[in-house]
Motif scaffolding. Structure first.
Motif, PDB file in Angstrom:
ATOM      1  N   SER A 101      42.334 -80.453  18.309  1.00  0.00           N
ATOM      2  CA  SER A 101      41.501 -79.907  19.256  1.00  0.00           C
ATOM      3  C   SER A 101      40.826 -80.576  20.076  1.00  0.00           C
ATOM      4  N   GLU A 159      36.194 -79.017  22.439  1.00  0.00           N
ATOM      5  CA  GLU A 159      35.788 -77.722  21.137  1.00  0.00           C
ATOM      6  C   GLU A 159      35.308 -78.365  20.172  1.00  0.00           C
ATOM      7  N   ALA A 176      38.141 -75.740  13.869  1.00  0.00           N
ATOM      8  CA  ALA A 176      38.774 -75.906  15.149  1.00  0.00           C
ATOM      9  C   ALA A 176      39.900 -75.773  15.394  1.00  0.00           C
ATOM     10  N   GLU A 200      40.371 -71.760  15.392  1.00  0.00           N
ATOM     11  CA  GLU A 200      39.597 -71.175  16.750  1.00  0.00           C
ATOM     12  C   GLU A 200      40.071 -71.381  18.066  1.00  0.00           C
ATOM     13  N   HIS A 201      40.913 -72.580  18.004  1.00  0.00           N
ATOM     14  CA  HIS A 201      41.371 -73.069  19.399  1.00  0.00           C
ATOM     15  C   HIS A 201      42.816 -73.435  19.533  1.00  0.00           C
TER      16      HIS A 201
END
Length: 148
Positions: free
Chosen positions: A10, A14, A140, A143-144
């Motif tokens: 990420s 982020e 991370a 979520e990304h």
């Protein structure tokens, strides 16, 4: 000093988003049972985060104070754990292509940890920090997007 590194798939911005959300520390900091309180200006220098750490019924309230904050690059905390003293926790986010090389350094500042500092303690702290970075990387990436 115990040093752990992890490539997180990420971007630094982020990953910084997770570090700057004080209420999420319990999700990735190994041993944290609960975030008790956080200053609203976290992670600015001087901001405090109070957490309950421990295993099972054995707990201790710990306070982390931000000592250095360079958004999206560096965050250094002083963790104070009552009779156990204090430690410096330095987190550096290094851009690595589109990803983040996360470097975590832990060093005792005061208390018994300064006398026990050395290979056995550094090894245990290194293992703990490795678990933390694995959890942070998974959050991370989840979520990304991307792979762990």
């Amino acid at each position: 000093m115990a040093r752990s590194c992890r490539l997180i798939l990420s971007s630094p911005s982020e990953v910084w988003g997770l570090l700057s959300d004080s209420h999420r520390y319990g999700e990735w900091v190994t041993g944290t049972q609960q975030v008790l309180s956080a200053d609203p200006h976290w992670p600015e220098v001087g901001a405090r985060l109070k957490v309950r750490v421990g295993a099972g019924p054995l707990t201790l309230d710990d306070t982390c104070v931000v000592r250095i904050c360079e958004p999206q690059r560096r965050l250094e905390l002083e963790a104070k754990a009552g009779p156990f003293g204090a430690a410096r926790i330095a987190m550096n986010l290094i851009p690595w292509g589109e990803n983040t090389l996360f470097v975590l350094d832990w060093h005792p500042l005061r208390g018994p940890g300064t006398r026990m500092h050395g290979l056995p303690v550094d090894y245990v702290v290194g293992v703990r920090n490795g678990w933390m970075l694995t959890k942070l990387a998974r959050i991370a990436v989840r979520e990304h997007g991307g792979d762990v």
